[in-house]
Design a protein around this motif. Structure first.
Motif, PDB file in Angstrom:
ATOM      1  N   GLY A 158       0.815  -1.199   0.000  1.00 52.76           N
ATOM      2  CA  GLY A 158       0.000   0.000   0.000  1.00 52.76           C
ATOM      3  C   GLY A 158       0.850   1.251   0.000  1.00 52.76           C
ATOM      4  O   GLY A 158       2.054   1.231   0.270  1.00 52.76           O
ATOM      5  N   GLU A 159       0.206   2.371  -0.293  1.00 53.08           N
ATOM      6  CA  GLU A 159       0.901   3.645  -0.460  1.00 53.08           C
ATOM      7  C   GLU A 159       1.197   4.311   0.882  1.00 53.08           C
ATOM      8  O   GLU A 159       0.343   4.346   1.775  1.00 53.08           O
ATOM      9  N   VAL A 160       2.419   4.843   1.013  1.00 47.27           N
ATOM     10  CA  VAL A 160       2.772   5.623   2.200  1.00 47.27           C
ATOM     11  C   VAL A 160       2.933   7.098   1.870  1.00 47.27           C
ATOM     12  O   VAL A 160       2.811   7.955   2.744  1.00 47.27           O
ATOM     13  N   SER A 161       3.230   7.400   0.619  1.00 47.70           N
ATOM     14  CA  SER A 161       3.283   8.782   0.138  1.00 47.70           C
ATOM     15  C   SER A 161       3.049   8.734  -1.358  1.00 47.70           C
ATOM     16  O   SER A 161       3.008   7.657  -1.959  1.00 47.70           O
ATOM     17  N   SER A 162       2.878   9.870  -1.974  1.00 50.14           N
ATOM     18  CA  SER A 162       2.524   9.925  -3.382  1.00 50.14           C
ATOM     19  C   SER A 162       3.501   9.116  -4.247  1.00 50.14           C
ATOM     20  O   SER A 162       4.691   9.420  -4.306  1.00 50.14           O
ATOM     21  N   GLY A 163       2.998   8.059  -4.865  1.00 49.33           N
ATOM     22  CA  GLY A 163       3.799   7.242  -5.761  1.00 49.33           C
ATOM     23  C   GLY A 163       4.736   6.267  -5.086  1.00 49.33           C
ATOM     24  O   GLY A 163       5.447   5.521  -5.766  1.00 49.33           O
ATOM     25  N   THR A 164       4.759   6.242  -3.762  1.00 55.18           N
ATOM     26  CA  THR A 164       5.659   5.368  -3.015  1.00 55.18           C
ATOM     27  C   THR A 164       4.865   4.389  -2.164  1.00 55.18           C
ATOM     28  O   THR A 164       3.995   4.807  -1.389  1.00 55.18           O
ATOM     29  N   CYS A 165       5.179   3.096  -2.313  1.00 53.29           N
ATOM     30  CA  CYS A 165       4.428   2.050  -1.616  1.00 53.29           C
ATOM     31  C   CYS A 165       5.363   1.130  -0.838  1.00 53.29           C
ATOM     32  O   CYS A 165       6.559   1.039  -1.144  1.00 53.29           O
ATOM     33  N   ILE A 166       4.825   0.461   0.175  1.00 49.15           N
ATOM     34  CA  ILE A 166       5.583  -0.510   0.963  1.00 49.15           C
ATOM     35  C   ILE A 166       5.700  -1.812   0.173  1.00 49.15           C
ATOM     36  O   ILE A 166       4.711  -2.320  -0.362  1.00 49.15           O
ATOM     37  N   GLY A 167       6.915  -2.371   0.105  1.00 49.10           N
ATOM     38  CA  GLY A 167       7.144  -3.631  -0.582  1.00 49.10           C
ATOM     39  C   GLY A 167       6.735  -4.827   0.250  1.00 49.10           C
ATOM     40  O   GLY A 167       6.693  -4.766   1.491  1.00 49.10           O
ATOM     41  N   GLY A 168       6.447  -5.940  -0.421  1.00 50.73           N
ATOM     42  CA  GLY A 168       5.885  -7.115   0.236  1.00 50.73           C
ATOM     43  C   GLY A 168       6.885  -8.039   0.908  1.00 50.73           C
ATOM     44  O   GLY A 168       6.488  -9.051   1.491  1.00 50.73           O
ATOM     45  N   ILE A 169       8.172  -7.723   0.832  1.00 49.68           N
ATOM     46  CA  ILE A 169       9.191  -8.494   1.547  1.00 49.68           C
ATOM     47  C   ILE A 169       9.819  -7.592   2.597  1.00 49.68           C
ATOM     48  O   ILE A 169      10.209  -6.466   2.302  1.00 49.68           O
ATOM     49  N   GLY A 170       9.879  -8.079   3.821  1.00 47.29           N
ATOM     50  CA  GLY A 170      10.511  -7.333   4.903  1.00 47.29           C
ATOM     51  C   GLY A 170      11.589  -8.177   5.543  1.00 47.29           C
ATOM     52  O   GLY A 170      11.653  -9.401   5.334  1.00 47.29           O
ATOM     53  N   SER A 171      12.454  -7.548   6.330  1.00 45.74           N
ATOM     54  CA  SER A 171      13.507  -8.300   7.006  1.00 45.74           C
ATOM     55  C   SER A 171      13.441  -8.079   8.507  1.00 45.74           C
ATOM     56  O   SER A 171      12.813  -7.137   8.991  1.00 45.74           O
ATOM     57  N   ASP A 172      14.094  -8.978   9.229  1.00 43.48           N
ATOM     58  CA  ASP A 172      14.185  -8.864  10.679  1.00 43.48           C
ATOM     59  C   ASP A 172      15.585  -9.291  11.096  1.00 43.48           C
ATOM     60  O   ASP A 172      16.101 -10.313  10.635  1.00 43.48           O
ATOM     61  N   ALA A 173      16.199  -8.518  11.985  1.00 40.52           N
ATOM     62  CA  ALA A 173      17.582  -8.773  12.385  1.00 40.52           C
ATOM     63  C   ALA A 173      17.744 -10.103  13.106  1.00 40.52           C
ATOM     64  O   ALA A 173      18.858 -10.645  13.167  1.00 40.52           O
ATOM     65  N   ASP A 174      16.650 -10.643  13.653  1.00 42.07           N
ATOM     66  CA  ASP A 174      16.731 -11.920  14.361  1.00 42.07           C
ATOM     67  C   ASP A 174      16.662 -13.118  13.415  1.00 42.07           C
ATOM     68  O   ASP A 174      16.924 -14.251  13.822  1.00 42.07           O
ATOM     69  N   ILE A 175      16.271 -12.883  12.165  1.00 40.72           N
ATOM     70  CA  ILE A 175      16.140 -13.967  11.191  1.00 40.72           C
ATOM     71  C   ILE A 175      17.474 -14.183  10.480  1.00 40.72           C
ATOM     72  O   ILE A 175      18.114 -13.221  10.034  1.00 40.72           O
ATOM     73  N   SER A 176      17.890 -15.438  10.366  1.00 44.68           N
ATOM     74  CA  SER A 176      19.077 -15.757   9.582  1.00 44.68           C
ATOM     75  C   SER A 176      18.631 -16.279   8.221  1.00 44.68           C
ATOM     76  O   SER A 176      17.428 -16.384   7.945  1.00 44.68           O
ATOM     77  N   ASP A 177      19.595 -16.635   7.374  1.00 44.38           N
ATOM     78  CA  ASP A 177      19.231 -17.150   6.057  1.00 44.38           C
ATOM     79  C   ASP A 177      18.853 -18.627   6.108  1.00 44.38           C
ATOM     80  O   ASP A 177      18.648 -19.258   5.081  1.00 44.38           O
ATOM     81  N   GLU A 178      18.732 -19.186   7.325  1.00 49.10           N
ATOM     82  CA  GLU A 178      18.387 -20.605   7.455  1.00 49.10           C
ATOM     83  C   GLU A 178      16.882 -20.848   7.444  1.00 49.10           C
ATOM     84  O   GLU A 178      16.441 -21.988   7.290  1.00 49.10           O
ATOM     85  N   PHE A 179      16.072 -19.812   7.662  1.00 48.51           N
ATOM     86  CA  PHE A 179      14.627 -19.970   7.466  1.00 48.51           C
ATOM     87  C   PHE A 179      13.969 -18.620   7.242  1.00 48.51           C
ATOM     88  O   PHE A 179      14.434 -17.593   7.728  1.00 48.51           O
ATOM     89  N   TRP A 180      12.891 -18.633   6.472  1.00 46.05           N
ATOM     90  CA  TRP A 180      12.078 -17.456   6.203  1.00 46.05           C
ATOM     91  C   TRP A 180      10.649 -17.735   6.655  1.00 46.05           C
ATOM     92  O   TRP A 180      10.256 -18.885   6.906  1.00 46.05           O
ATOM     93  N   ILE A 181       9.863 -16.662   6.784  1.00 43.96           N
ATOM     94  CA  ILE A 181       8.434 -16.770   7.106  1.00 43.96           C
ATOM     95  C   ILE A 181       7.647 -16.338   5.867  1.00 43.96           C
ATOM     96  O   ILE A 181       7.877 -15.244   5.332  1.00 43.96           O
ATOM     97  N   ILE A 182       6.745 -17.186   5.428  1.00 44.17           N
ATOM     98  CA  ILE A 182       5.964 -16.911   4.217  1.00 44.17           C
ATOM     99  C   ILE A 182       4.536 -16.562   4.616  1.00 44.17           C
ATOM    100  O   ILE A 182       3.798 -17.396   5.150  1.00 44.17           O
ATOM    101  N   GLY A 183       4.170 -15.288   4.382  1.00 48.19           N
ATOM    102  CA  GLY A 183       2.850 -14.817   4.782  1.00 48.19           C
ATOM    103  C   GLY A 183       1.935 -14.519   3.613  1.00 48.19           C
ATOM    104  O   GLY A 183       2.090 -15.057   2.513  1.00 48.19           O
ATOM    105  N   ASP A 184       0.981 -13.614   3.849  1.00 45.32           N
ATOM    106  CA  ASP A 184      -0.108 -13.376   2.903  1.00 45.32           C
ATOM    107  C   ASP A 184       0.336 -12.847   1.550  1.00 45.32           C
ATOM    108  O   ASP A 184      -0.351 -13.059   0.550  1.00 45.32           O
ATOM    109  N   VAL A 185       1.465 -12.128   1.485  1.00 43.02           N
ATOM    110  CA  VAL A 185       1.924 -11.597   0.205  1.00 43.02           C
ATOM    111  C   VAL A 185       2.086 -12.718  -0.813  1.00 43.02           C
ATOM    112  O   VAL A 185       1.788 -12.551  -1.998  1.00 43.02           O
ATOM    113  N   PHE A 186       2.512 -13.892  -0.358  1.00 41.87           N
ATOM    114  CA  PHE A 186       2.573 -15.061  -1.250  1.00 41.87           C
ATOM    115  C   PHE A 186       1.262 -15.832  -1.255  1.00 41.87           C
ATOM    116  O   PHE A 186       0.765 -16.237  -2.317  1.00 41.87           O
TER     117      PHE A 186
END
Length: 413
Positions: free
Chosen positions: A364-392
């Motif tokens: 969704g939009e946060v400012s004119s022409g700019t939207c939040i992307g559907g992939i986010g990161s978390d400093a506690d997550i390593s590359d050994e597992f991801w969480i797959i939510g509604d965006v997929f």
């Protein structure tokens, strides 16, 4: 949770194998529509990015809590527990508002005589709780469970406290009672009667009355069968499968089979690698046809809005998306994309590639022409597992096969 008969739960279709399920009751009795409440949008249509950040924080905290419960229940350390880092991060948000970002909820009935309640259906947890008669904190606007008014209720004399990483919690007393969804009834089902709801469960933040977990018993804080597993154990469902369809309209949960009207072709099945969460192997993620993520474990979680991964890989992914930017002003791990974003992104499961539609990747939009992307990161997550939510998950029909410990994905009809 597991239901008797081929049964669909509101807003989520029921999944089945490539072969059609045998239906023994009219479909109208098998489907219960569920409602989506997207609380991350403001009244002007723009996105409240703080709630998106909260959703990431709470999802990671929920996974961490499940790892701890798994070790307590099984005596073994969860295989992914060591890959979850322990970092301290300043935030003014209550993690429990994470579920407020996007909720999928419908109606259940509890007790004798039956009383109806609304619950959030969450594949990332395993327990059922409702506000109880003694709830004095944040329960206004929610319907309360009254065990003394039910002839089938029984106090187990046990307390519970479900914490979400920052001291926020839901706590109360465990009971057994009769629980039903669309005619599928589990007797002596363990549930929580809550005396305290954290701020994130206040009715303006969390519209359902309670939450119903649909993962495995090994992460049950109650050390009891989740609702759907109870239906299976009591021979109430034809097949030990439930399915989800997430969409702006026509979403449903289907219990005991799958709704063949909502998907096309066959399912691609991926084995559950550890029966705690719905954990499977993600074969990879590609941006514009180029690999951006190697094979890794993935937890399929209907309680998470975005796809959540480790910071380094997520940064690499966005480096391949024209116009994308890191947006720490909206939260750690949040990125923006142009609102006319159309870069092809795909995930691979079981050797099959599934595309993520740009409209679902754009939160969704946060400012004119700019939207939040559907992939986010978390400093506690390593590359050994991801969480797959509604965006997929909004791009596929998803089947959760409890009996065979596998997850299936099919193209939407």
């Amino acid at each position: 949770m597991h239901f008797a008969f081929a049964f669909a739960f509101a807003a989520l279709p029921f999944l089945t194998a490539a072969s059609p399920l045998v239906e023994t009751v009219p479909r109208a009795e098998q489907i219960i529509p569920i409602t989506k409440r997207a609380l991350h949008r403001r009244t002007d249509g723009t996105v409240n990015a703080t709630l998106i950040q909260d959703n990431i924080d709470r999802s990671v905290a929920k996974i961490r809590r499940g790892f701890e419960i798994y070790e307590r229940n099984t005596g073994s350390v969860h295989p992914l527990a060591s890959s979850l880092r322990h970092s301290k991060r300043a935030t003014g948000s209550d993690p429990l508002t994470d579920d407020d970002a996007q909720l999928w909820y419908g109606t259940i009935s509890v007790g004798t005589p039956a009383e109806e309640f609304t619950v959030d259906f969450d594949t990332g947890s395993s327990d059922l709780f409702l506000p109880g008669p003694d709830c004095s904190q944040n329960c206004e606007g929610h319907k309360t469970y009254q065990p003394r008014s039910s002839s089938t209720s029984k106090s187990l004399g046990k307390s519970y406290s479900l914490s979400y990483g920052d001291g926020s919690s839901v706590s109360g007393t465990q009971y057994q009672d009769t629980v039903s969804i669309a005619g599928l009834t589990a007797t002596k089902q363990t549930l929580g009667s809550s005396s305290v709801y954290s701020d994130g469960f206040a009715s303006d933040q969390f519209p359902p009355d309670g939450l119903l977990g649909m993962a495995f018993e090994s992460i049950s804080d109650y050390q009891a069968k989740p609702f759907f597993q109870s239906l299976i154990a009591q021979n109430k469902v034809i097949q030990p499968v439930f399915g989800f369809k997430f969409a702006q309209s026509g979403s449903e949960l289907y219990l005991g089979g799958t709704n063949s009207d909502l998907y096309s072709g066959s399912f691609t099945w991926v084995p559950v690698t550890e029966a705690a969460y719905w954990q499977v192997e993600l074969g990879g993620l590609a941006v514009n046809g180029k690999s951006a993520l190697r094979s890794t474990a993935a937890i399929i979680d209907t309680g998470t809005t975005q796809i959540v991964g480790d910071p380094n890989t997520v940064k690499h992914i966005y480096s391949q998306i024209p116009g994308s930017k890191s947006a720490p002003e909206y939260g750690d791990g949040i990125y923006t994309v142009p609102c006319d974003f159309n870069t092809p992104i795909s995930l691979t499961f079981g050797g099959r590639t599934f595309q993520v539609d740009p409209s679902t990747f754009n939160i969704g939009e946060v400012s004119s022409g700019t939207c939040i992307g559907g992939i986010g990161s978390d400093a506690d997550i390593s590359d050994e597992f991801w969480i797959i939510g509604d965006v997929f998950l909004t791009n596929v029909y998803t089947a959760f096969d409890v009996g065979n410990h596998r997850v299936g994905f099919a193209a939407l009809a």
